[in-house]
Design an enzyme around this catalytic site. Structure first.
Site, PDB file in Angstrom:
ATOM      1  N   CYS A  82      -5.553  -0.590  -5.773  1.00 16.59           N
ATOM      2  CA  CYS A  82      -5.261   0.843  -5.795  1.00 16.59           C
ATOM      3  C   CYS A  82      -6.532   1.580  -5.390  1.00 16.59           C
ATOM      4  CB  CYS A  82      -4.808   1.265  -7.191  1.00 16.59           C
ATOM      5  SG  CYS A  82      -4.559   3.043  -7.375  1.00 16.59           S
ATOM      6  N   GLY A  83      -6.460   2.326  -4.275  1.00 21.08           N
ATOM      7  CA  GLY A  83      -7.660   2.998  -3.765  1.00 21.08           C
ATOM      8  C   GLY A  83      -8.200   4.047  -4.709  1.00 21.08           C
ATOM      9  N   CYS A 127      -2.401   8.914  -3.175  1.00 24.43           N
ATOM     10  CA  CYS A 127      -2.450   7.449  -3.082  1.00 24.43           C
ATOM     11  C   CYS A 127      -3.604   7.099  -2.161  1.00 24.43           C
ATOM     12  CB  CYS A 127      -1.131   6.904  -2.550  1.00 24.43           C
ATOM     13  SG  CYS A 127      -1.139   5.106  -2.279  1.00 24.43           S
TER      14      CYS A 127
END
Length: 286
Positions: free
Chosen positions: A85-86, A224
């Site tokens: 997950c960035g 995101c």
């Protein structure tokens, strides 16, 4: 007696997380407990859980022990496991430094994920992370209601489908209350779907786009990070640019994707810790 677990709440551009410290790998969070923690009415509320564990103390992180002391065990809001997950990596890095668990060196702070090791650099209020090189690899489609959108598949260590809106459609008009349809043969483990429109030029960026995203296992989120990376890679490719900076505006704020002259890909944006507490896991899962 309360079966309590300490937590910190944090977010990156509104993409929010429950951060659970478990340095020695003693906590076995079940999918039901993760989903309960993330529930916005009966739990704390979040898009996912970041479990903070030493790489050597988790089977999924043990292979990275020589590269990174800490492993980010990321779980989606429905309790399922995700590769990375960035935004989560930036919030994870903020947590490690704020709580004295790590000190960034001159080359940054390495963090192990299921998709490999990323490196976080601190620049004032912003944190930027050197991400895995995104791989644009196939054409596909996504559907929302009666609408079908052509898209491009991008592997950022986790799967993405980047779709440009057409026929004058605007991002606010999309109904993302349910998961978009996609090709399960191309995405057998599911996919994060990004919808993109061009935005007005701005200073300090070669390209500027607006984006909404539906994340597998979490629903629509305000931001995101790996999705922004996928969008940036497609935007640069479509513009015929081998390097450059892409500003990606999401409902929760702006993320910046940079492909630099050394062929590194960077994701930059805010990472904020907002609260700490103790959760009663028994009460959450009754």
């Amino acid at each position: 007696m309360m079966d309590g677990v300490l937590f910190t709440k944090g977010h990156g551009a509104g993409n929010d997380f429950v951060i659970v410290p478990d340095p020695d790998g003693a906590l076995d969070l079940t999918p039901a407990q993760v989903a309960a923690l993330c529930d916005r009415r009966f739990g704390i509320g979040a898009d996912g859980v970041l479990r903070v564990v030493r790489s050597a103390k988790d089977p999924a992180g043990a292979g990275f022990t020589g590269e990174a002391e800490w492993f980010m065990d990321y779980r989606n809001a429905d309790g399922s496991i995700a590769e990375m997950c960035g935004n989560g990596t930036r919030v994870f890095a903020r947590y490690l430094v704020t709580h004295g668990l790590a000190t960034p060196g001159p080359a940054g702070l390495p963090i192990a994920t299921r998709a490999g090791v990323v490196v976080a650099l601190f620049e004032g209020d912003l944190i930027k992370v050197r991400m895995a090189t995104p791989r644009v690899y196939a054409a596909s489609t996504a559907t929302t209601g009666p609408l079908t959108f052509p898209g491009v598949a991008v592997d950022c260590g986790n799967p993405h489908l980047v779709c440009a809106l057409h026929d004058g459609l605007q991002l606010p008009s999309l109904d993302l209350s349910a998961a978009p349809g996609f090709d399960p043969a191309l995405f057998p483990a599911g996919v994060n779907v990004e919808f993109v429109t061009p935005a007005s030029p701005i200073e300090d960026a070669d390209l500027h786009v607006d984006m909404r995203v539906y994340e597998r296992g979490s629903g629509e989120t305000l931001a995101c990070g790996s999705g922004a990376l996928a969008v940036g890679a497609v935007a640069l490719r479509d513009a015929g640019l081998s390097r450059g900076v892409v500003a990606v505006d999401l409902p929760g704020g702006r993320l910046t994707v940079t492909h630099d002259e050394s062929d590194s890909w960077w994701l930059a944006g805010p990472a904020v810790l907002v609260a700490t507490g103790e959760a009663d896991l028994d009460a959450l899962t009754r």
